[in-house]
Design a protein around this motif. Structure first.
Motif, PDB file in Angstrom:
ATOM      1  N   PHE A   2       0.733  -1.148   0.104  1.00 64.19           N
ATOM      2  CA  PHE A   2       0.052   0.056   0.024  1.00 64.19           C
ATOM      3  C   PHE A   2       0.950   1.201  -0.125  1.00 64.19           C
ATOM      4  O   PHE A   2       1.872   1.440   0.586  1.00 64.19           O
ATOM      5  CB  PHE A   2      -0.976   0.107   1.220  1.00 64.19           C
ATOM      6  CG  PHE A   2      -2.151  -0.878   1.191  1.00 64.19           C
ATOM      7  CD1 PHE A   2      -3.066  -0.548   0.788  1.00 64.19           C
ATOM      8  CD2 PHE A   2      -1.861  -2.233   1.760  1.00 64.19           C
ATOM      9  CE1 PHE A   2      -4.253  -1.658   0.356  1.00 64.19           C
ATOM     10  CE2 PHE A   2      -2.735  -3.118   1.733  1.00 64.19           C
ATOM     11  CZ  PHE A   2      -4.152  -2.903   1.218  1.00 64.19           C
ATOM     12  N   ASP A   3       0.405   2.490  -0.853  1.00 68.24           N
ATOM     13  CA  ASP A   3       1.161   3.631  -0.471  1.00 68.24           C
ATOM     14  C   ASP A   3       0.471   4.426   0.621  1.00 68.24           C
ATOM     15  O   ASP A   3      -0.303   3.799   1.401  1.00 68.24           O
ATOM     16  CB  ASP A   3       0.821   4.355  -2.147  1.00 68.24           C
ATOM     17  CG  ASP A   3      -0.522   4.645  -2.209  1.00 68.24           C
ATOM     18  OD1 ASP A   3      -1.451   4.601  -1.115  1.00 68.24           O
ATOM     19  OD2 ASP A   3      -0.610   5.076  -3.409  1.00 68.24           O
ATOM     20  N   THR A   4       0.980   5.720   0.697  1.00 61.16           N
ATOM     21  CA  THR A   4       0.723   6.557   1.713  1.00 61.16           C
ATOM     22  C   THR A   4      -0.577   7.168   1.886  1.00 61.16           C
ATOM     23  O   THR A   4      -1.355   7.287   2.893  1.00 61.16           O
ATOM     24  CB  THR A   4       1.729   7.510   1.947  1.00 61.16           C
ATOM     25  OG1 THR A   4       1.550   8.334   0.769  1.00 61.16           O
ATOM     26  CG2 THR A   4       3.227   7.112   2.148  1.00 61.16           C
ATOM     27  N   GLU A   5      -1.294   6.786   0.827  1.00 64.72           N
ATOM     28  CA  GLU A   5      -2.610   7.489   0.781  1.00 64.72           C
ATOM     29  C   GLU A   5      -3.513   6.182   0.935  1.00 64.72           C
ATOM     30  O   GLU A   5      -4.738   6.153   0.934  1.00 64.72           O
ATOM     31  CB  GLU A   5      -2.832   7.702  -0.727  1.00 64.72           C
ATOM     32  CG  GLU A   5      -2.088   8.945  -1.220  1.00 64.72           C
ATOM     33  CD  GLU A   5      -2.386  10.157  -0.646  1.00 64.72           C
ATOM     34  OE1 GLU A   5      -3.659  10.611  -0.542  1.00 64.72           O
ATOM     35  OE2 GLU A   5      -1.570  11.037  -0.232  1.00 64.72           O
ATOM     36  N   GLY A   6      -3.024   5.091   1.238  1.00 58.78           N
ATOM     37  CA  GLY A   6      -3.980   3.591   1.290  1.00 58.78           C
ATOM     38  C   GLY A   6      -4.259   2.917   0.001  1.00 58.78           C
ATOM     39  O   GLY A   6      -5.274   2.212   0.350  1.00 58.78           O
ATOM     40  N   ASN A   7      -3.804   3.245  -0.879  1.00 55.52           N
ATOM     41  CA  ASN A   7      -4.133   2.592  -2.208  1.00 55.52           C
ATOM     42  C   ASN A   7      -3.473   1.368  -2.421  1.00 55.52           C
ATOM     43  O   ASN A   7      -2.005   1.188  -2.141  1.00 55.52           O
ATOM     44  CB  ASN A   7      -3.780   3.445  -3.228  1.00 55.52           C
ATOM     45  CG  ASN A   7      -4.766   4.630  -3.237  1.00 55.52           C
ATOM     46  OD1 ASN A   7      -5.820   4.640  -3.113  1.00 55.52           O
ATOM     47  ND2 ASN A   7      -4.138   5.946  -3.388  1.00 55.52           N
ATOM     48  N   LEU A   8      -4.004   0.266  -2.755  1.00 60.22           N
ATOM     49  CA  LEU A   8      -3.188  -1.018  -2.917  1.00 60.22           C
ATOM     50  C   LEU A   8      -2.415  -0.753  -4.209  1.00 60.22           C
ATOM     51  O   LEU A   8      -2.875  -0.331  -5.303  1.00 60.22           O
ATOM     52  CB  LEU A   8      -4.370  -2.131  -3.280  1.00 60.22           C
ATOM     53  CG  LEU A   8      -3.754  -3.486  -3.525  1.00 60.22           C
ATOM     54  CD1 LEU A   8      -3.102  -4.118  -2.497  1.00 60.22           C
ATOM     55  CD2 LEU A   8      -4.834  -4.347  -3.751  1.00 60.22           C
TER      56      LEU A   8
END
Length: 71
Positions: free
Chosen positions: A42-48
């Motif tokens: 996951f990235d820092t934005e919460g996207n898989l």
């Protein structure tokens, strides 16, 4: 018979994925699994980040097909 187990406990950063395949002709069981931090996917934005998760899943699948033991 094939099965998949995907586990991520609440308040735990570890994600585990297990694949299992049973050959119906001879009963041979092949299994592969991994356990990694969800932060890997996951990235820092919460996207898989599918481009990071997909290779891990494909590696498990390849190990089952080839009969390699997971490490």
């Amino acid at each position: 018979m094939n099965s998949t187990q995907s586990v991520c406990s609440r308040f735990d950063d570890m994600y585990s994925l297990s694949l299992c395949s049973v050959n119906s002709a001879n009963g041979q069981i092949r299994e592969a699994s991994f356990e990694k931090s969800v932060a890997n996917f996951f990235d820092t934005e919460g996207n898989l980040l599918n481009d990071l998760l997909e290779p891990e899943v494909l590696k498990l699948h390849s190990n089952i097909i080839s009969g390699k033991k997971d490490k």
